[in-house]
Scaffold this motif. Structure first.
Motif, PDB file in Angstrom:
ATOM      1  N   UNK A  28     -35.883 -37.790   8.134  1.00 21.83           N
ATOM      2  CA  UNK A  28     -35.004 -37.463   9.260  1.00 21.83           C
ATOM      3  C   UNK A  28     -34.843 -38.679  10.155  1.00 21.83           C
ATOM      4  N   UNK A  29     -34.582 -39.816   9.507  1.00 24.65           N
ATOM      5  CA  UNK A  29     -34.387 -41.096  10.193  1.00 24.65           C
ATOM      6  C   UNK A  29     -35.586 -41.451  11.062  1.00 24.65           C
TER       7      UNK A  29
ATOM      8  N   UNK B 270     -28.038 -31.506  -1.766  1.00 19.78           N
ATOM      9  CA  UNK B 270     -28.281 -30.097  -1.519  1.00 19.78           C
ATOM     10  C   UNK B 270     -28.726 -29.921  -0.073  1.00 19.78           C
ATOM     11  N   UNK B 271     -28.418 -28.777   0.502  1.00 23.66           N
ATOM     12  CA  UNK B 271     -28.983 -28.450   1.806  1.00 23.66           C
ATOM     13  C   UNK B 271     -28.856 -26.950   2.030  1.00 23.66           C
ATOM     14  N   UNK B 272     -29.696 -26.447   2.920  1.00 26.11           N
ATOM     15  CA  UNK B 272     -29.639 -25.057   3.336  1.00 26.11           C
ATOM     16  C   UNK B 272     -30.151 -24.993   4.769  1.00 26.11           C
ATOM     17  N   UNK B 273     -30.488 -23.805   5.244  1.00 25.81           N
ATOM     18  CA  UNK B 273     -30.913 -23.682   6.639  1.00 25.81           C
ATOM     19  C   UNK B 273     -32.181 -24.482   6.918  1.00 25.81           C
ATOM     20  N   UNK B 274     -33.116 -24.509   5.958  1.00 26.89           N
ATOM     21  CA  UNK B 274     -34.354 -25.274   6.165  1.00 26.89           C
ATOM     22  C   UNK B 274     -34.059 -26.762   6.287  1.00 26.89           C
ATOM     23  N   UNK B 275     -33.193 -27.276   5.429  1.00 27.84           N
ATOM     24  CA  UNK B 275     -32.832 -28.693   5.476  1.00 27.84           C
ATOM     25  C   UNK B 275     -32.076 -29.005   6.763  1.00 27.84           C
TER      26      UNK B 275
ATOM     27  N   UNK C 136     -32.309 -27.525   9.656  1.00 26.55           N
ATOM     28  CA  UNK C 136     -33.246 -27.527  10.778  1.00 26.55           C
ATOM     29  C   UNK C 136     -34.107 -28.792  10.749  1.00 26.55           C
ATOM     30  N   UNK C 137     -34.533 -29.208   9.569  1.00 28.08           N
ATOM     31  CA  UNK C 137     -35.329 -30.424   9.433  1.00 28.08           C
ATOM     32  C   UNK C 137     -34.572 -31.625   9.984  1.00 28.08           C
TER      33      UNK C 137
ATOM     34  N   UNK D 272     -38.207 -32.073   1.483  1.00 22.75           N
ATOM     35  CA  UNK D 272     -37.814 -31.528   2.777  1.00 22.75           C
ATOM     36  C   UNK D 272     -37.921 -30.009   2.763  1.00 22.75           C
ATOM     37  N   UNK D 273     -37.397 -29.385   1.707  1.00 25.35           N
ATOM     38  CA  UNK D 273     -37.407 -27.916   1.628  1.00 25.35           C
ATOM     39  C   UNK D 273     -38.825 -27.372   1.579  1.00 25.35           C
TER      40      UNK D 273
END
Length: 214
Positions: free
Chosen positions: A4-5, A137-142, A144-145, A208-209
């Motif tokens: 996350x940078x 890929x991404x979803x709500x967890x990604x 928020x991360x 991340x997930x």
């Protein structure tokens, strides 16, 4: 590993990846190798209806209504994929290519689609398999991360389009891949020889997930 940078630190990336890739326990099933190794047609670049069902392997329900919307969007999604340069990974993508990845999500900003229960995370799960080194890929967890990186909201809102959101997200992920390039090369060696290969971008998503799921 700082992600996350640089705003989030993950201490156990190796064990998280091994858990995701390892033997399944009853009731605890992850998508590898089924999502990543799913064969749908003979052309890896051409979307087909089988690709629209691939998100089911990541726990997303694709019911008849969603299938109808995804089928209608397929020509637009295919056109966006065709514009991407072949053989390019996110870590090396230039600004033009990053913007082309973000533009894949333009169809979601159509008012006729906004109320159809088809969001960016579902589109990503369809498209990632066609460009696994470039389309994340991404979803709500990604979400928020990466929300912890200043400037990236949890989702498009307040007039921000899906393209504008993805322009931020793909650049944050590119930064993470570049800053941790050696670590991702080491993690790639953990992928089973008898399973489908994983790109560093897919490994980033898994780490991340999984770190967000614990």
């Amino acid at each position: 590993m700082k992600l996350a940078m640089g705003t989030r630190e993950v201490f156990d990336a190796e064990s998280l990846l091994e858990e995701y890739l390892g033997p399944r326990k009853r009731g605890l099933r992850y998508a590898y190798p089924y999502y990543d190794g799913l064969a749908t047609n003979g052309d890896p670049d051409l979307l087909c209806t089988g690709d629209l069902l691939a998100p089911c392997l990541l726990g997303v329900q694709v019911d008849v209504d969603r299938m109808h919307t995804l089928t209608a969007l397929t020509p637009l999604l295919q056109r966006g994929l065709d514009r991407l340069p072949p053989g390019i990974e996110l870590i090396e993508a230039d600004e033009v290519t990053l913007d082309l990845v973000a533009a894949l999500y333009d169809p979601l900003d159509d008012p006729d689609v906004s109320d159809r229960d088809v969001k960016g995370s579902l589109i990503a799960k369809v498209l990632h398999r066609k460009r696994p080194a470039l389309v994340p890929l991404f979803d709500s967890k990604v979400r928020i991360f990466y929300q912890h990186e200043q400037g990236i909201p949890p989702s498009p809102r307040d007039g921000r389009s899906w393209r504008e959101y993805m322009e931020l997200l793909v650049r944050a992920m590119q930064y993470d891949l570049r800053e941790n390039a050696e670590e991702f090369r080491r993690l790639s060696a953990l992928v089973p020889d008898n399973g489908p290969p994983l790109t560093p971008l897919r490994i980033l998503d898994i780490v991340v997930w999984m770190s967000s799921a614990v």
